[in-house]
Design a protein around this motif. Structure first.
Motif, PDB file in Angstrom:
ATOM      1  N   VAL A 137       0.871  -1.172   0.000  1.00 16.86           N
ATOM      2  CA  VAL A 137       0.000   0.000   0.000  1.00 16.86           C
ATOM      3  C   VAL A 137       0.910   1.224   0.000  1.00 16.86           C
ATOM      4  CG1 VAL A 137      -1.749   1.302   1.249  1.00 16.86           C
ATOM      5  CG2 VAL A 137      -1.855  -1.200   1.205  1.00 16.86           C
ATOM      6  N   LEU A 138       0.907   1.963  -1.089  1.00 16.82           N
ATOM      7  CA  LEU A 138       1.823   3.081  -1.257  1.00 16.82           C
ATOM      8  C   LEU A 138       1.174   4.381  -0.802  1.00 16.82           C
ATOM      9  CD1 LEU A 138       3.328   2.154  -4.731  1.00 16.82           C
ATOM     10  CD2 LEU A 138       4.154   1.548  -2.441  1.00 16.82           C
ATOM     11  N   GLY A 139       1.971   5.247  -0.221  1.00 21.82           N
ATOM     12  CA  GLY A 139       1.459   6.505   0.311  1.00 21.82           C
ATOM     13  C   GLY A 139       2.047   7.707  -0.394  1.00 21.82           C
ATOM     14  N   LEU A 140       1.220   8.731  -0.552  1.00 22.07           N
ATOM     15  CA  LEU A 140       1.651  10.022  -1.083  1.00 22.07           C
ATOM     16  C   LEU A 140       1.113  11.091  -0.141  1.00 22.07           C
ATOM     17  CD1 LEU A 140       2.888  11.834  -3.306  1.00 22.07           C
ATOM     18  CD2 LEU A 140       0.682  11.704  -4.491  1.00 22.07           C
ATOM     19  N   ALA A 141       1.967  11.556   0.764  1.00 26.17           N
ATOM     20  CA  ALA A 141       1.578  12.590   1.731  1.00 26.17           C
ATOM     21  C   ALA A 141       2.062  13.933   1.220  1.00 26.17           C
ATOM     22  CB  ALA A 141       2.172  12.285   3.103  1.00 26.17           C
ATOM     23  N   LEU A 142       1.171  14.923   1.220  1.00 25.35           N
ATOM     24  CA  LEU A 142       1.497  16.249   0.707  1.00 25.35           C
ATOM     25  C   LEU A 142       1.327  17.286   1.801  1.00 25.35           C
ATOM     26  CD1 LEU A 142      -0.485  16.078  -2.664  1.00 25.35           C
ATOM     27  CD2 LEU A 142       1.953  15.586  -2.311  1.00 25.35           C
ATOM     28  N   ARG A 143       2.346  18.095   2.018  1.00 24.90           N
ATOM     29  CA  ARG A 143       2.242  19.257   2.908  1.00 24.90           C
ATOM     30  C   ARG A 143       2.284  20.501   2.028  1.00 24.90           C
ATOM     31  NH1 ARG A 143       5.276  19.198   8.432  1.00 24.90           N
ATOM     32  NH2 ARG A 143       3.343  18.032   8.859  1.00 24.90           N
ATOM     33  N   SER A 147      -5.205   2.919  -3.850  1.00 23.24           N
ATOM     34  CA  SER A 147      -6.548   2.381  -3.659  1.00 23.24           C
ATOM     35  C   SER A 147      -7.082   1.916  -5.004  1.00 23.24           C
ATOM     36  CB  SER A 147      -7.469   3.456  -3.064  1.00 23.24           C
ATOM     37  OG  SER A 147      -7.658   4.497  -4.020  1.00 23.24           O
ATOM     38  N   GLY A 148      -8.396   1.586  -5.021  1.00 23.08           N
ATOM     39  CA  GLY A 148      -9.038   1.245  -6.273  1.00 23.08           C
ATOM     40  C   GLY A 148      -9.518   2.493  -6.991  1.00 23.08           C
ATOM     41  N   THR A 149     -10.142   2.304  -8.129  1.00 21.99           N
ATOM     42  CA  THR A 149     -10.579   3.433  -8.947  1.00 21.99           C
ATOM     43  C   THR A 149     -12.091   3.575  -9.038  1.00 21.99           C
ATOM     44  OG1 THR A 149     -10.417   2.053 -10.938  1.00 21.99           O
ATOM     45  CG2 THR A 149      -8.484   3.370 -10.358  1.00 21.99           C
ATOM     46  N   SER A 150     -12.840   2.645  -8.470  1.00 19.93           N
ATOM     47  CA  SER A 150     -14.303   2.754  -8.499  1.00 19.93           C
ATOM     48  C   SER A 150     -14.795   3.550  -7.301  1.00 19.93           C
ATOM     49  CB  SER A 150     -14.941   1.365  -8.494  1.00 19.93           C
ATOM     50  OG  SER A 150     -14.774   0.750  -7.228  1.00 19.93           O
ATOM     51  N   SER A 151     -16.075   3.888  -7.286  1.00 16.09           N
ATOM     52  CA  SER A 151     -16.653   4.657  -6.191  1.00 16.09           C
ATOM     53  C   SER A 151     -16.500   3.941  -4.857  1.00 16.09           C
ATOM     54  CB  SER A 151     -18.136   4.936  -6.470  1.00 16.09           C
ATOM     55  OG  SER A 151     -18.284   5.737  -7.614  1.00 16.09           O
ATOM     56  N   LEU A 152     -16.546   2.617  -4.870  1.00 20.56           N
ATOM     57  CA  LEU A 152     -16.425   1.858  -3.635  1.00 20.56           C
ATOM     58  C   LEU A 152     -14.972   1.590  -3.258  1.00 20.56           C
ATOM     59  CD1 LEU A 152     -19.334  -0.736  -4.020  1.00 20.56           C
ATOM     60  CD2 LEU A 152     -19.254   1.241  -2.502  1.00 20.56           C
ATOM     61  N   PRO A 176      -7.696   1.223   1.249  1.00 17.69           N
ATOM     62  CA  PRO A 176      -6.267   1.159   0.913  1.00 17.69           C
ATOM     63  C   PRO A 176      -5.975  -0.192   0.276  1.00 17.69           C
ATOM     64  CG  PRO A 176      -6.585   0.818   3.268  1.00 17.69           C
ATOM     65  CD  PRO A 176      -7.940   1.121   2.700  1.00 17.69           C
ATOM     66  N   LEU A 177      -5.432  -0.188  -0.935  1.00 16.75           N
ATOM     67  CA  LEU A 177      -5.163  -1.415  -1.668  1.00 16.75           C
ATOM     68  C   LEU A 177      -3.720  -1.417  -2.150  1.00 16.75           C
ATOM     69  CD1 LEU A 177      -8.425  -1.638  -3.832  1.00 16.75           C
ATOM     70  CD2 LEU A 177      -7.901  -2.879  -1.719  1.00 16.75           C
ATOM     71  N   PRO A 178      -3.077  -2.587  -2.172  1.00 15.60           N
ATOM     72  CA  PRO A 178      -1.676  -2.642  -2.595  1.00 15.60           C
ATOM     73  C   PRO A 178      -1.517  -2.367  -4.086  1.00 15.60           C
ATOM     74  CG  PRO A 178      -2.532  -4.850  -2.190  1.00 15.60           C
ATOM     75  CD  PRO A 178      -3.583  -3.901  -1.728  1.00 15.60           C
ATOM     76  N   ARG A 237      -2.773   4.195  -7.938  1.00 15.07           N
ATOM     77  CA  ARG A 237      -3.804   5.216  -8.067  1.00 15.07           C
ATOM     78  C   ARG A 237      -4.187   5.610  -6.648  1.00 15.07           C
ATOM     79  NH1 ARG A 237      -1.661   4.668 -12.057  1.00 15.07           N
ATOM     80  NH2 ARG A 237      -2.468   4.434 -14.179  1.00 15.07           N
ATOM     81  N   TYR A 238      -3.972   6.861  -6.297  1.00 16.33           N
ATOM     82  CA  TYR A 238      -4.059   7.310  -4.906  1.00 16.33           C
ATOM     83  C   TYR A 238      -5.416   7.934  -4.600  1.00 16.33           C
ATOM     84  CZ  TYR A 238       1.028   6.901  -5.328  1.00 16.33           C
ATOM     85  OH  TYR A 238       2.301   6.449  -5.561  1.00 16.33           O
ATOM     86  N   SER A 239      -5.839   7.773  -3.351  1.00 17.85           N
ATOM     87  CA  SER A 239      -7.102   8.340  -2.882  1.00 17.85           C
ATOM     88  C   SER A 239      -6.948   8.858  -1.468  1.00 17.85           C
ATOM     89  CB  SER A 239      -8.212   7.279  -2.921  1.00 17.85           C
ATOM     90  OG  SER A 239      -9.366   7.703  -2.222  1.00 17.85           O
ATOM     91  N   SER A 240      -7.747   9.869  -1.124  1.00 20.17           N
ATOM     92  CA  SER A 240      -7.784  10.351   0.259  1.00 20.17           C
ATOM     93  C   SER A 240      -8.501   9.363   1.177  1.00 20.17           C
ATOM     94  CB  SER A 240      -8.471  11.719   0.325  1.00 20.17           C
ATOM     95  OG  SER A 240      -9.776  11.652  -0.219  1.00 20.17           O
TER      96      SER A 240
END
Length: 234
Positions: A76-82, A99-104, A109-111, A119-122
């Protein structure tokens, strides 16, 4: 009837202890222990975002693996932005995870098998100035390393900037491109010296994480993790 503020404080406090112990045992962040810090710019192209639009803002990013698996295995990869908003205000910490790309699946958090496919999500939706719940998404643009190696990120940045497209999406709408992150320079910092990000405490007044009870859980988890490893950096 229990006061909602008191209930949130109780929930927040309940997560401090376990995460403090876990970080103390691990001598590192509970999640995303290894990372690379880089600096660059972010530019917003929508009024949804706080601060100025269409003007490059300074950003400090930390890219990391959630577990720290070998580079040949998914993580599970992270992209933290300040993000430095207007001068004199507290920077905005925006945390994204693969994460995934669908609404659900963008809630989970997905590997990912590599930085180029993540593909990153909040994960949690955010509300801007009282608007509808909205997810912040990010997608790599151009060449990114095909593994989960932290060293590969540093090697890639030595050759060319790493670029991400920022997108916004409600639960029912498709993602809309509304910004761009460009990372250019590696900050040579040991893991213990890298900044600690907190998306709940370091958040502009116009932005609210939802739901409120889950935001309280995250406050307790981050606080416990920082205390457990003796972190003093912000």
């Amino acid at each position: 009837m229990v006061d909602s503020g008191r209930a949130l404080n109780t929930l927040r406090s309940a997560f401090v202890g376990p995460f403090r112990v876990a970080a103390s045992v691990r001598h590192a962040r509970v999640f995303h222990p290894k990372g690379l810090v880089a600096r660059g710019t972010v530019e917003f192209n929508s009024s949804w975002w706080p601060g100025r639009t269409r003007i490059p803002l300074t950003v400090t990013a930390r890219m990391s693996g959630g577990i720290g698996t070998p580079s040949t295995l998914p993580d599970v990869l992270g992209l933290a932005l300040r993000i430095d908003l207007d001068e004199g205000t507290t920077p905005w910490d925006l945390l994204l995870a693969s994460s995934g790309t669908s609404s659900l699946t963008r809630l989970l958090p997905l590997p990912a098998t590599g930085w180029n496919t993540a593909r990153y999500s909040s994960l949690m939706p955010l509300s801007s100035t009282g608007g509808p719940p909205t997810w912040v998404l990010a997608e790599p643009v151009g060449e990114h390393p095909p593994t989960t190696s932290i060293n590969a990120l540093a090697d890639a940045l030595a050759i060319a900037p790493l670029v991400f497209s920022l997108q916004l999406a409600t639960f029912t709408n498709t993602p809309t491109p509304t910004g761009r992150v460009v990372l250019r320079d590696v900050c040579e910092l040991a893991d213990d010296d890298q900044p600690s990000f907190d998306p709940v405490l370091n958040c502009p007044p116009a932005i609210a994480l939802q739901p409120e009870w889950l935001a309280a859980v995250r406050v307790g988890a981050y606080r416990g993790s920082r205390r457990g490893r003796g972190a003093t950096n912000g």
